[in-house]
Design a protein around this motif. Sequence first.
Motif, PDB file in Angstrom:
ATOM      1  N   LEU A   1      11.143 -12.585  -2.026  1.00 40.83           N
ATOM      2  CA  LEU A   1      11.187 -11.934  -0.721  1.00 40.83           C
ATOM      3  C   LEU A   1       9.800 -11.358  -0.464  1.00 40.83           C
ATOM      4  O   LEU A   1       9.120 -10.937  -1.405  1.00 40.83           O
ATOM      5  N   PRO A   2       9.364 -11.310   0.791  1.00 37.42           N
ATOM      6  CA  PRO A   2       8.066 -10.689   1.067  1.00 37.42           C
ATOM      7  C   PRO A   2       8.146  -9.177   0.846  1.00 37.42           C
ATOM      8  O   PRO A   2       9.194  -8.564   1.058  1.00 37.42           O
TER       9      PRO A   2
ATOM     10  N   ARG B   1      18.003  -7.219  -1.412  1.00 30.69           N
ATOM     11  CA  ARG B   1      18.386  -8.468  -0.756  1.00 30.69           C
ATOM     12  C   ARG B   1      17.517  -8.805   0.441  1.00 30.69           C
ATOM     13  O   ARG B   1      17.627  -9.866   1.013  1.00 30.69           O
ATOM     14  N   GLY B   2      16.663  -7.873   0.832  1.00 32.57           N
ATOM     15  CA  GLY B   2      15.772  -8.109   1.965  1.00 32.57           C
ATOM     16  C   GLY B   2      15.988  -7.086   3.055  1.00 32.57           C
ATOM     17  O   GLY B   2      17.121  -6.742   3.368  1.00 32.57           O
ATOM     18  N   GLY B   3      14.893  -6.582   3.577  1.00 35.02           N
ATOM     19  CA  GLY B   3      14.947  -5.613   4.655  1.00 35.02           C
ATOM     20  C   GLY B   3      15.006  -4.165   4.217  1.00 35.02           C
ATOM     21  O   GLY B   3      14.950  -3.271   5.054  1.00 35.02           O
ATOM     22  N   GLU B   4      15.086  -3.905   2.915  1.00 30.76           N
ATOM     23  CA  GLU B   4      15.171  -2.528   2.441  1.00 30.76           C
ATOM     24  C   GLU B   4      13.824  -1.823   2.515  1.00 30.76           C
ATOM     25  O   GLU B   4      12.770  -2.441   2.453  1.00 30.76           O
ATOM     26  N   ILE B   5      13.913  -0.500   2.633  1.00 24.15           N
ATOM     27  CA  ILE B   5      12.744   0.366   2.584  1.00 24.15           C
ATOM     28  C   ILE B   5      12.928   1.295   1.393  1.00 24.15           C
ATOM     29  O   ILE B   5      13.936   2.004   1.303  1.00 24.15           O
TER      30      ILE B   5
ATOM     31  N   PRO C   1      12.415 -10.145   8.961  1.00 19.13           N
ATOM     32  CA  PRO C   1      13.419  -9.116   8.662  1.00 19.13           C
ATOM     33  C   PRO C   1      13.782  -9.024   7.182  1.00 19.13           C
ATOM     34  O   PRO C   1      14.416  -8.072   6.761  1.00 19.13           O
ATOM     35  N   ARG C   2      13.350  -9.999   6.372  1.00 18.27           N
ATOM     36  CA  ARG C   2      13.625  -9.958   4.930  1.00 18.27           C
ATOM     37  C   ARG C   2      12.619  -9.105   4.173  1.00 18.27           C
ATOM     38  O   ARG C   2      12.792  -8.832   2.996  1.00 18.27           O
ATOM     39  N   THR C   3      11.552  -8.695   4.841  1.00 16.78           N
ATOM     40  CA  THR C   3      10.477  -7.956   4.176  1.00 16.78           C
ATOM     41  C   THR C   3      10.975  -6.641   3.598  1.00 16.78           C
ATOM     42  O   THR C   3      11.646  -5.859   4.274  1.00 16.78           O
ATOM     43  N   ILE C   4      10.642  -6.414   2.349  1.00 17.12           N
ATOM     44  CA  ILE C   4      10.933  -5.152   1.679  1.00 17.12           C
ATOM     45  C   ILE C   4       9.685  -4.286   1.782  1.00 17.12           C
ATOM     46  O   ILE C   4       8.572  -4.764   1.537  1.00 17.12           O
ATOM     47  N   ALA C   5       9.869  -3.037   2.142  1.00 16.91           N
ATOM     48  CA  ALA C   5       8.757  -2.085   2.205  1.00 16.91           C
ATOM     49  C   ALA C   5       8.882  -1.114   1.042  1.00 16.91           C
ATOM     50  O   ALA C   5       9.956  -0.552   0.811  1.00 16.91           O
ATOM     51  N   VAL C   6       7.804  -0.947   0.299  1.00 19.34           N
ATOM     52  CA  VAL C   6       7.722   0.058  -0.756  1.00 19.34           C
ATOM     53  C   VAL C   6       6.634   1.028  -0.314  1.00 19.34           C
ATOM     54  O   VAL C   6       5.493   0.618  -0.082  1.00 19.34           O
ATOM     55  N   VAL C   7       7.009   2.309  -0.200  1.00 22.23           N
ATOM     56  CA  VAL C   7       6.111   3.300   0.392  1.00 22.23           C
ATOM     57  C   VAL C   7       5.825   4.415  -0.605  1.00 22.23           C
ATOM     58  O   VAL C   7       6.713   5.191  -0.953  1.00 22.23           O
TER      59      VAL C   7
END
Length: 146
Positions: free
Chosen positions: A71-72, A24-28, A98-104
């Motif tokens: 979402l970004p 939904r946004g903001g997840e890592i 704050p909606r940015t999703i980070a995939v690491v």
Amino acid sequence: METWHSRSERETRQLGESLGSRLRGGEIVLLCGDLGVGKTQFAQGIGRALGIPSPLVSPTFTLAVQYEGRLPLVHYDLYRVESAVELEEIGFLESDDPRTIAVVEWADRTEAPPGAIRVDIELSADGTRTIRIEGGSARPADGGLT
């Protein structure tokens, strides 16, 4: 913790897409596992679910790439990162949106942020991937995988 088994790259991407459809946004999302287990395939599935038109490519040399979709998303690859200073230099997990999703990818090379979704991928000798997902609030649907 939930566990799935993937028998192909396509199934690994599908599981990533299933998880991505619930973000939904903001997840890592932290992707952990050895070289060649399918971390980038899983990330590509997340990207597809977010409506990113081009396949995500592992940013091994650039360390981070930003994509625009519903979402970004910022896709990080920590394989070559050797210090906290390098993480700071690439703006690790610092987004103005704050909606940015980070995939690491290679996330086990840094401390896990609170609330992150951790995805551990292991590849067995027969080519089956065991994918364990824990943390966060987004859970993939079965997606036909067992």
